[in-house]
Design an enzyme around this catalytic site. Structure first.
Site, PDB file in Angstrom:
ATOM      1  N   HIS A  63       0.830  -1.207   0.000  1.00 19.69           N
ATOM      2  CA  HIS A  63       0.000   0.000   0.000  1.00 19.69           C
ATOM      3  C   HIS A  63       0.865   1.257   0.000  1.00 19.69           C
ATOM      4  CE1 HIS A  63      -3.819  -1.948   0.298  1.00 19.69           C
ATOM      5  NE2 HIS A  63      -3.531  -2.553   1.441  1.00 19.69           N
ATOM      6  N   CYS A  96       0.019   1.646  -5.491  1.00 16.24           N
ATOM      7  CA  CYS A  96      -0.929   2.576  -6.107  1.00 16.24           C
ATOM      8  C   CYS A  96      -0.289   3.951  -6.281  1.00 16.24           C
ATOM      9  CB  CYS A  96      -2.183   2.694  -5.247  1.00 16.24           C
ATOM     10  SG  CYS A  96      -3.110   1.152  -5.154  1.00 16.24           S
TER      11      CYS A  96
END
Length: 186
Positions: free
Chosen positions: A107, A165
């Site tokens: 993440h 991301c």
């Protein structure tokens, strides 16, 4: 006046909820890091390489990134449950010294929050039960979130790929992915 207080209350609740999620994530990644260090310390043998076959959710090693002073646990799998614990190893991709594509994901707002600070030439280190391996960053790329072409699972040459991301500061489901390519150092 009451609507102003209501909006403030809702805002505080949202901030509290987000803060609680970050705290929980930090606790889980900290616990998994301790577990990864124990796994590494317990066995450091080249003979384990042929028998290395972790199950989904297993803590398998460490990813060290000296340039940003980061040490992260690697967990088998990239489902949300595994990514809460640390860096996920994409199931079906290779491990170090297996001469193939090693794919690690994390993440952007937890384990990989400083990934954008890395530069070409920076070192990435992977430590697992059968050895320590060093990789040098050779390229970076930004792709659409649905672009899966970077995961080829090729087994012609060893390469380490980190994915997260992007953009880093984006709130919500990010529209892109940031990719780092690294080559094995001999």
């Amino acid at each position: 006046m009451k609507s102003g207080y209501l909006i403030m209350f809702i805002g505080l609740c949202l901030i509290g909820y987000a803060s609680w999620g970050i705290i929980q994530s930090n606790v889980k990644t900290g616990q998994t890091l301790v577990e990864a260090k124990k796994v590494i310390a317990a066995s450091h043998s080249d003979s384990l390489k042929d028998k290395f076959s972790p199950k989904q959710g297993d803590t398998v090693g460490l990813l060290k990134i000296p340039a940003i002073e980061s040490e992260l646990a690697i967990v088998e799998g990239t489902d949300p449950e595994e990514l809460e614990k640390g860096v996920g190893h994409y199931k079906g991709s290779y491990f170090p010294d297996q001469n193939g594509q090693i794919v690690l994901s994390g993440h952007r707002d937890t384990v990989f929050k400083q990934l954008g600070k890395l530069k070409l030439g920076d070192e990435l280190q992977v430590e697992i039960s059968y050895g320590e391996y060093s990789y040098k960053i050779v390229d970076t790329k930004i792709v659409d979130a649905d672009d899966t072409s970077i995961i080829t699972l090729q087994n012609e040459k060893e390469e380490l790929i980190l994915t997260t991301c992007y953009p880093f500061g984006y709130i919500g489901n990010a529209p892109q992915r940031y990719i780092i390519y690294a080559e094995k150092q001999i």
